[in-house]
Write a protein that holds these residues in place. Structure first.
Motif, mmCIF file in Angstrom:
data_model
loop_
_atom_site.group_PDB
_atom_site.id
_atom_site.type_symbol
_atom_site.label_atom_id
_atom_site.label_comp_id
_atom_site.label_asym_id
_atom_site.label_seq_id
_atom_site.Cartn_x
_atom_site.Cartn_y
_atom_site.Cartn_z
ATOM 1 N N GLU A 107 0.807 -1.218 0.000
ATOM 2 C CA GLU A 107 0.000 0.000 0.000
ATOM 3 C C GLU A 107 0.843 1.273 0.000
ATOM 4 O OE1 GLU A 107 -2.761 -3.141 1.708
ATOM 5 O OE2 GLU A 107 -0.623 -2.629 1.798
ATOM 6 N N GLU A 108 1.940 1.281 0.749
ATOM 7 C CA GLU A 108 2.758 2.491 0.805
ATOM 8 C C GLU A 108 3.436 2.755 -0.537
ATOM 9 O OE1 GLU A 108 4.219 5.998 1.967
ATOM 10 O OE2 GLU A 108 2.702 4.784 3.001
ATOM 11 N N LEU A 110 2.190 1.861 -3.368
ATOM 12 C CA LEU A 110 1.087 2.299 -4.219
ATOM 13 C C LEU A 110 0.747 3.758 -3.950
ATOM 14 C CD1 LEU A 110 -1.150 1.650 -6.245
ATOM 15 C CD2 LEU A 110 -2.532 0.797 -4.333
ATOM 16 N N ARG A 111 0.709 4.143 -2.681
ATOM 17 C CA ARG A 111 0.420 5.524 -2.322
ATOM 18 C C ARG A 111 1.444 6.471 -2.958
ATOM 19 N NH1 ARG A 111 -2.129 6.940 2.201
ATOM 20 N NH2 ARG A 111 -1.507 5.003 3.244
ATOM 21 N N ILE A 169 -5.785 1.967 -0.366
ATOM 22 C CA ILE A 169 -4.515 2.287 0.311
ATOM 23 C C ILE A 169 -4.705 2.720 1.764
ATOM 24 C CG2 ILE A 169 -3.261 2.863 -1.797
ATOM 25 C CD1 ILE A 169 -3.767 5.792 -1.277
#
Length: 222
Positions: A107-108, A110-111, A169
């Motif tokens: 997720e990080e 992706l962020r 996210i």
């Protein structure tokens, strides 16, 4: 550093895809940077100088490769014949869900990727990447439209996918339940719209055809 035989034999295009997952993992801590790329090269036993040649455009090349690797993984995991028995709504959900599952835990990364893609100078390339992924999904789902529906379907799906990623996210619910509920609502909304559109077009088909009208503009009767 001595490269492993399999990595050493890859072309630069092949290498950028092969390393994409490692780069994404490194981007969690170091962003989409040369530092992340060097770390990924070390993990993959690839010469860092060679790795940098595989991503001449820097962060956007790294992100693009990551997205392309997800596209390829999706094609392999969910070929058209595997989706054929599902209803169209289920096919689209399964394809988007695969992509979400593939990036879970990242997720990080992706962020950070979405922040870079949203920068004004990266917007054109970001839109092309989103369009391409939506096109791959629709083709796997069996879409053969060649009229204006070809474009509207991909534009709408790209929008749904991007919006779902934005929820994903920050989703801390169990098994990402909030994300999948959001995705289901968006898909349901599109399905209702498509049914309404089909009824409208059905009533108007005898009196007006968009494709026929466009064809006449291009090839007027003589």
């Amino acid at each position: 550093m001595v490269q492993s035989p399999d990595m050493a034999d890859l072309t630069l295009d092949e290498l950028r895809l092969a390393m994409a997952g490692e780069v994404a993992s490194a981007a969690i801590f170091d962003g989409w940077s040369d530092t992340a790329l060097d770390h990924a090269a070390q993990m993959a036993d690839v010469d860092p100088d060679v790795a940098r040649l595989a991503y001449p455009g820097g962060a956007m090349d790294m992100i693009s490769a990551w997205i392309a690797s997800i596209d390829l993984a999706m094609v392999e995991a969910l070929p058209p014949e595997k989706l054929a028995e599902m209803k169209i709504r289920e096919r689209i959900r399964a394809l988007v869900a695969f992509r979400l599952e593939d990036v879970e835990g990242l997720e990080e990364a992706l962020r950070r990727a979405m922040a870079i893609m949203a920068m004004p100078h990266n917007a054109p390339k970001s839109l092309r990447m989103g369009w391409k992924s939506a096109d791959v999904m629709w083709r796997l789902a069996g879409d053969t439209a060649t009229d204006y529906n070809h474009y509207t379907k991909r534009t709408i799906l790209a929008g749904i996918y991007t919006a779902t990623l934005a929820v994903f996210i920050d989703d801390e619910s169990e098994s990402k339940a909030s994300t999948y509920a959001f995705l289901d609502r968006r898909i349901d909304g599109v399905m209702k719209f498509e049914k309404t559109k089909a009824k409208w077009l059905g009533r108007e088909r005898d009196s007006f055809s968009v494709s026929r009208f466009l064809g006449r503009l291009r090839y007027p009767a003589r």
